[in-house]
Design an enzyme around this catalytic site. Structure first.
Site, PDB file in Angstrom:
ATOM      1  N   ASP A  68      -8.205   4.019   0.868  1.00 28.99           N
ATOM      2  CA  ASP A  68      -7.270   4.379   1.927  1.00 28.99           C
ATOM      3  C   ASP A  68      -8.073   4.840   3.150  1.00 28.99           C
ATOM      4  O   ASP A  68      -8.776   5.848   3.087  1.00 28.99           O
ATOM      5  CB  ASP A  68      -6.385   5.518   1.396  1.00 28.99           C
ATOM      6  CG  ASP A  68      -5.331   5.938   2.395  1.00 28.99           C
ATOM      7  OD1 ASP A  68      -5.409   5.518   3.561  1.00 28.99           O
ATOM      8  OD2 ASP A  68      -4.434   6.702   1.990  1.00 28.99           O
ATOM      9  N   ARG A  97      -3.492  -0.597   5.354  1.00 35.81           N
ATOM     10  CA  ARG A  97      -4.074  -1.676   4.554  1.00 35.81           C
ATOM     11  C   ARG A  97      -3.163  -2.899   4.402  1.00 35.81           C
ATOM     12  O   ARG A  97      -3.591  -4.028   4.657  1.00 35.81           O
ATOM     13  CB  ARG A  97      -4.466  -1.143   3.163  1.00 35.81           C
ATOM     14  CG  ARG A  97      -5.598  -0.149   3.199  1.00 35.81           C
ATOM     15  CD  ARG A  97      -5.717   0.618   1.891  1.00 35.81           C
ATOM     16  NE  ARG A  97      -4.581   1.509   1.694  1.00 35.81           N
ATOM     17  CZ  ARG A  97      -4.376   2.251   0.612  1.00 35.81           C
ATOM     18  NH1 ARG A  97      -5.238   2.180  -0.387  1.00 35.81           N
ATOM     19  NH2 ARG A  97      -3.339   3.042   0.539  1.00 35.81           N
ATOM     20  N   CYS A 154       0.866  -1.186   0.000  1.00 37.80           N
ATOM     21  CA  CYS A 154       0.000   0.000   0.000  1.00 37.80           C
ATOM     22  C   CYS A 154       0.902   1.236   0.000  1.00 37.80           C
ATOM     23  O   CYS A 154       2.072   1.144  -0.371  1.00 37.80           O
ATOM     24  CB  CYS A 154      -1.001  -0.028   1.152  1.00 37.80           C
ATOM     25  SG  CYS A 154      -0.282   0.033   2.803  1.00 37.80           S
TER      26      CYS A 154
HETATM   27  P1  4NP Z   1      -1.894   2.856   4.034  1.00 40.78           P
HETATM   28  O1  4NP Z   1      -2.568   4.188   4.580  1.00 40.78           O
HETATM   29  O2  4NP Z   1      -1.318   3.185   2.677  1.00 40.78           O
HETATM   30  O3  4NP Z   1      -3.053   1.914   3.941  1.00 40.78           O
HETATM   31  O4  4NP Z   1      -0.849   2.450   5.047  1.00 40.78           O
HETATM   32  C1  4NP Z   1      -1.881   5.411   4.663  1.00 40.78           C
HETATM   33  C2  4NP Z   1      -1.090   5.656   5.762  1.00 40.78           C
HETATM   34  C3  4NP Z   1      -0.425   6.866   5.866  1.00 40.78           C
HETATM   35  C4  4NP Z   1      -0.547   7.800   4.875  1.00 40.78           C
HETATM   36  C5  4NP Z   1      -1.348   7.557   3.780  1.00 40.78           C
HETATM   37  C6  4NP Z   1      -1.999   6.343   3.670  1.00 40.78           C
HETATM   38  N1  4NP Z   1       0.115   9.041   4.990  1.00 40.78           N
HETATM   39  O5  4NP Z   1      -0.078   9.904   4.113  1.00 40.78           O
HETATM   40  O6  4NP Z   1       0.874   9.251   5.945  1.00 40.78           O
END
Ligand code: 4NP
Length: 154
Positions: free
Chosen positions: A123, A15, A9
């Protein structure tokens, strides 16, 4: 040799840690190695988001020992299957591939449920707890199909 599967991800804190823990719960660790990573460097070394830890725990899966890492080009060699959570992750990874063999390892995880649709696992980072439950359910169903497919006799 174990079959190696990588879940990808953006941050590797919401995720893909769920995808790693969920698929691990469905496959025999003697034959399958499942890891996760992010395309970004934002959260390298961090534990999964507390909301992912909590939703996994609710369904009997412990992801507390995971720590975020970033995708690296050598992962194309290390892993047999690379599942991305969304189209942005897909593009980021494809841009790093050296050839079609590497590109063909990269799949949208929800295509395991809805073939050729390229749907995103949304997300959940900026949303609430419900978003994490929704994401858990989608990934869980996709992982059921991945496990079924992999466990088929050759
Ligand atoms: P992930 O979610 O891609 O599912 O781990 C996110 C976690 C952090 C961020 C964006 C998406 N961020 O911008 O810090």
């Amino acid at each position: 040799m174990k079959v190696k599967i990588l879940m990808v991800c953006l941050g590797n804190i919401c995720r893909s840690p769920l995808a790693e823990g969920i698929l691990q719960s469905k496959l025999d660790p003697r034959y399958y190695s499942i890891k996760s990573c992010g395309t970004s460097s934002y959260h390298i070394g961090s534990k999964p988001d507390k909301r992912s830890i909590d939703i996994a725990k609710q369904y009997g899966i412990d992801i507390t020992n995971q720590r975020a890492t970033q995708f690296k080009v050598s992962d194309f060699t290390t892993y047999d299957y690379i599942y991305v959570m969304d189209s942005s992750n897909y593009q980021n990874i494809i841009d790093l591939a050296n050839n079609d063999y590497e590109k063909n390892k990269v799949k949208h995880i929800l295509n395991e449920l809805h073939p050729d649709s390229n749907f995103d696992v949304p997300d959940p980072y900026y949303g609430g707890k419900q978003g994490f439950d929704d994401v858990f359910q989608m990934i869980n169903k996709a992982c059921d199909n991945i496990a079924l497919k992999l466990n088929k006799p050759a």
